[in-house]
Design a protein around this motif. Structure first.
Motif, short mmCIF file in Angstrom:
data_model
loop_
_atom_site.label_atom_id
_atom_site.label_comp_id
_atom_site.label_asym_id
_atom_site.label_seq_id
_atom_site.Cartn_x
_atom_site.Cartn_y
_atom_site.Cartn_z
N GLY A 804 -57.05 -69.93 -31.86
CA GLY A 804 -56.32 -69.83 -30.61
C GLY A 804 -56.83 -70.83 -29.60
O GLY A 804 -57.90 -71.44 -29.78
N ALA A 806 -56.66 -71.53 -25.11
CA ALA A 806 -56.22 -71.19 -23.76
C ALA A 806 -56.47 -72.39 -22.87
O ALA A 806 -57.51 -73.06 -22.99
N VAL A 821 -51.72 -69.76 -22.92
CA VAL A 821 -52.56 -69.26 -24.01
C VAL A 821 -51.72 -69.19 -25.28
O VAL A 821 -50.52 -68.90 -25.24
N GLN A 828 -52.97 -62.57 -33.98
CA GLN A 828 -52.48 -61.97 -32.73
C GLN A 828 -52.79 -60.48 -32.70
O GLN A 828 -52.80 -59.80 -33.73
N GLY A 833 -56.83 -63.68 -27.54
CA GLY A 833 -56.24 -64.16 -26.29
C GLY A 833 -56.99 -63.65 -25.08
O GLY A 833 -57.26 -64.40 -24.13
#
Length: 893
Positions: A804, A806, A821, A828, A833
């Motif tokens: 991931g 951000a 993000v 997920q 996140g």
């Protein structure tokens, strides 16, 4: 300070002219007249400072029923009265001021004190200032001519910023003659407050601006300037003329590196790193400005030349060749189309010589063919007035065609005097850049071609090193601390090599002997043959003092060399403290001798130098410099700018050097000067390359205490190691959270491929099958001063995997930032996140950001849920399927 008040300067709702009531013909009267002639539609308040600025502002505001403070004050009064006037402007809530008045720091200490007082008063109310000692500004979209110069320029998308009012006046006058349009004209003056960095930030984010041209005499706030230019040059070309190329400062340098890295070379390196095109003359500046104002930039390097004169076509070809280009080869399809109507004796290739008696119709049809030819990216038309040719009728024949096809850069060279004037006027009115000679046209073309090449380099993805680099920072710090404690500014060769070795830079091991017998013992331990050098802090260039002896093969050689070196060194400098000699292995005949080093520039901080080394270094002057920090790509580009690089790739019977190894050494050298602002100069000369590798054979380092801690001595923010953390999410995933690196592009592509079409739509607000190259570069090559992107890395396996990312995108000089993000579909809902966002918000608070915000589609329920969980205020945007998520911790505490 925020850029908000700059908008108040360039798009004011009301303007006060302080000094407008003085005698006719004064600066104030001229300012007032130009405001009215320019068509400015806001309120204009003429204020006589003799009656009090604050009182005048309040009186006019009352009469005109102005309920908001005045946006802009233009001040044209005696410099001594300006501080009190600024104080009253602050009291009246004025947002910005243009100080026309001269008499500041340019007159000496007294003027500098006045400027200090002005700035102190302005800062009390965050009032932004352009000037003093400037001509004023023009904002065409606002119909604001806040200058005492001539009429408004023609409208366009070119912004011009100059420290010289005279240059402003000249360019403005020429622009009317050549039909060049502008969006902004800024005479920046002494830059008491608003500087080049501020204006690049502001103009770069203005949709009315397509390109920026700068005339620079000096810079302030170098880090801000570099940050702004690096960001904006990726989307809008910036062309600069830097006046002043003195190398006087280099004469005081102690090392080879210091002598070679003069001020002009450093500006070259800085502009190149920032993506700025640097031109050499005012003529070049104007020619580039005309091209950018009138036609698009070249999309490729295929240049065609149309001419009715063989000689000028040859001159244009030669000019291209000087820049390493040749006219593009025409395709058979293009040649066949030209054969259909041109006379049999036309040149049959490029340059397209259509002969001296070419009719206007032949010009038009030739142009039409070339404009549609897929191999042609730019077109140079050279008209020579001869025989039956008529400059006016040819211009009239082609102008409508050029208007109808604006996609290609076209350069019109109408050669001659009075006979071509009317034709040139027709072309200028049609927005076609015109030049008097082929060389000028080619020069303008190649400057803008260099912008395209710079842009390609800025967007190139650097390769990763095959292994991680380790540095003994504490060991290096110990060497420097001891030297500074003992007040030794010049490290010995042994100390210098120990410092290099701490950062993994390969050195030829050296030992110190203080007597002939000790020298013999150490030479025997090392093994013959050996090299002996003078060991003294007071002798910088050992060869000059006859302080080097090579290829010593036995006891007698060593003893004789010791005596000879000590005697020569004493004769060279009787006051020098001689500590003995150093002894090291005599390496086999090297394949190459290089120089690597660094110098701390007073303006741009440390710079890195690479080039051909040895005793002829300063004569051959084959070197290039770059700004740290470096990665593999930047290190390779630095080497490529030298002649010795061609040899390093392998030349005749010489083997190719291990270029990846040299890249690593340059990166290690870069990291050393990034970590230690105490290093003033560092010189490795020579760095010898042999079959066994690279070795620093001689090294010297000059140090001094620094009041600036790392990384604040740099103009380009380095990778922020302090934000690297390891954590475990609530979902049990072990992560390395760290800032994104340019080398992460392949990892980001892999992450993108884990996304469903729905996830892509949620993040990018549209469909996307792959990440375009320019977007990939933009997402991974960030300026850590402006933005931040944190990535979540799974490094529990042999290969890293990005799960991931951000991102925080700050507004220049502002207190707000936008966030985004993205987490790969397989991960997920597992806390990644939230983990990224928490650390990103902590960084934003640390940097003084007051609030962050982002957008989420109404369907993106996971993002909206994360926002609610983290305390974001969420509101629906009217008449839109998007929600705004905002967190303002200043008011939420």
């Amino acid at each position: 300070m925020s850029t908000y008040n700059l908008d108040k300067i360039f798009r004011p709702a009301s303007v006060a002219v302080i000094g407008a009531s003085e005698r006719p013909g004064s600066v104030g009267s001229a300012l007032l007249g130009n405001l009215k002639k320019g068509g400015y539609s806001g309120e204009i308040l003429p204020v006589n400072p003799k009656r009090g600025t604050l009182m005048g502002l309040q009186a006019y505001a009352s009469v005109l029923d102005i309920r908001q403070p005045v946006d802009l004050a233009i001040i044209g009064i005696a410099m001594a009265k300006v501080p009190s006037t600024i104080r009253e402007c602050v009291q009246a809530g004025v947002a910005g001021a243009i100080i026309i008045s001269a008499g500041g720091k340019e007159i000496g200490a007294a003027g500098k004190r006045v400027e200090t007082e002005i700035k102190r008063e302005a800062e009390k109310g965050n009032l932004r200032i352009i000037g003093p000692n400037c001509m004023g500004i023009v904002s065409v979209a606002a119909k604001l001519n806040a200058t005492f110069a001539g009429p408004m320029p023609l409208p366009g998308k070119l912004a011009f910023v100059s420290q010289s009012g005279a240059i402003c006046s000249t360019i403005l006058d020429l622009s009317h003659k050549e039909g060049i349009g502008f969006s902004h004209f800024v005479s920046i003056g002494s830059m008491l407050d608003v500087d080049f960095g501020d204006l690049i930030n502001y103009l770069g984010n203005d949709p009315h601006v397509g390109s920026i041209v700068l005339y620079v005499e000096s810079l302030t706030e170098f880090r801000k300037f570099m940050s702004a230019a690096r960001a904006i040059s990726r989307v809008k070309p910036i062309v600069a003329l830097k006046a002043g190329k003195s190398e006087a400062g280099a004469n005081a340098a102690s090392s080879h590196t210091g002598a070679l890295a003069g001020e002009n070379a450093v500006y070259d390196a800085a502009f190149k790193r920032a993506g700025i095109v640097r031109v050499d003359t005012i003529q070049d500046l104007f020619d580039c400005a005309e091209l950018m104002a009138k036609r698009p930039l070249p999309s490729g390097r295929g240049v065609a030349i149309i001419t009715n004169g063989g000689g000028p076509g040859v001159i244009a070809t030669d000019a291209l060749s000087d820049h390493g280009l040749e006219p593009v080869a025409l395709t058979p399809e293009t040649i066949n189309k030209l054969d259909d109507f041109l006379p049999p004796h036309w040149s049959g290739g490029n340059p397209v010589d259509i002969l001296g008696d070419a009719s206007p119709e032949h010009w038009r049809r030739t142009l039409e063919v070339c404009l549609s030819a897929r191999e042609i990216d730019a077109l140079v038309m050279i008209f020579v007035s001869q025989g039956v040719s008529n400059a006016l009728t040819v211009a009239e024949a082609i102008v409508e065609l050029l208007r109808a096809k604006p996609h290609l850069p076209v350069f019109a060279v109408w050669m001659g005097g009075k006979t071509v004037e009317k034709g040139v006027q027709i072309l200028n009115k049609a927005g076609i850049p015109t030049y008097g000679t082929p060389e000028r046209a080619i020069s303008a073309l190649m400057y803008l071609d260099s912008y395209a090449r710079n842009l390609e380099m800025l967007q190139e993805i650097p390769p990763k090193l095959p292994h991680s680099l380790e540095f003994d920072q504490s060991g290096a710090m110990g060497i420097l601390d001891k030297a500074l404690k003992d007040q030794n500014t010049l490290l010995t060769e042994a100390e210098s090599k120990a410092l290099l070795k701490a950062y993994g830079i390969p050195v030829n091991h050296v030992v110190v002997a203080s007597s002939p017998n000790e020298a013999v013992r150490l030479a025997q331990e090392i093994g013959y043959p050996v090299v002996m050098k003078i060991h003294s802090r007071d002798i910088v260039h050992k060869t000059d003092a006859h302080g080097v002896k090579l290829n010593l093969c036995g006891e007698n050689d060593v003893k004789d060399a010791f005596s000879s070196i000590m005697a020569s060194a004493h004769a060279y400098d009787p006051k020098a403290e001689l500590l003995g000699v150093t002894i090291q292995s005599m390496l086999a005949r090297p394949d190459y001798e290089l120089i690597m080093g660094s110098k701390r520039d007073s303006q741009f901080g440390p710079v890195i130098l690479f080039g051909m080394g040895g005793i002829m270094t300063e004569i051959l002057k084959d070197q290039a410099i770059a700004l740290p920090p470096l990665n593999r790509l930047l290190a390779r580009r630095l080497m490529e700018r030298t002649k010795v690089y061609q040899m390093l790739r392998g030349y005749r019977n010489r083997p190719a050097a291990k270029l990846a190894s040299l890249e690593e050494i340059l990166i290690r050298l870069s990291q050393l000067v990034v970590d230690f602002p105490e290093i003033v100069e560092l010189d490795i000369n020579p760095m010898i390359l042999t079959d066994d590798g690279a070795f620093a054979v001689d090294a010297r380092v000059i140090v001094e205490s620094s009041q600036i801690s790392t990384p604040n001595h740099l103009v380009i923010s380095p990778y922020p190691n302090q934000y690297e953390t390891t954590t475990t999410t609530k979902g049990g995933i072990k992560l390395l959270i760290r800032p994104i690196r340019p080398e992460d592009a392949p990892l980001l592509v892999d992450l993108f491929h884990t996304l469903s079409p729905q996830s892509i739509y949620y993040r990018f607000m549209g469909s996307l099958k792959s990440i375009p190259h320019n977007m990939l570069a933009q997402l991974t090559q960030i300026d850590y001063d402006r933005d931040m992107a944190l990535v979540a890395i799974d490094n529990t396996h042999s290969e890293e995997k990005m799960l991931g990312v951000a991102r925080l995108m700050s507004y220049p000089g502002g207190t707000k930032a936008e966030f985004a993000v993205l987490v790969g579909d397989p991960w997920q809902g597992k806390g990644i996140g939230a983990t990224l966002m928490k650390q990103l918000i902590a960084i934003a608070k640390e940097r003084g950001t007051e609030s962050v915000w982002g957008l989420a589609l109404a369907e993106n329920t996971n993002m909206l849920a994360l926002g609610r969980k983290m305390g974001f205020k969420i509101s629906r945007i009217p008449d839109c399927h998007e929600y705004r998520m905002e967190m303002d911790w200043e008011f939420s505490q």
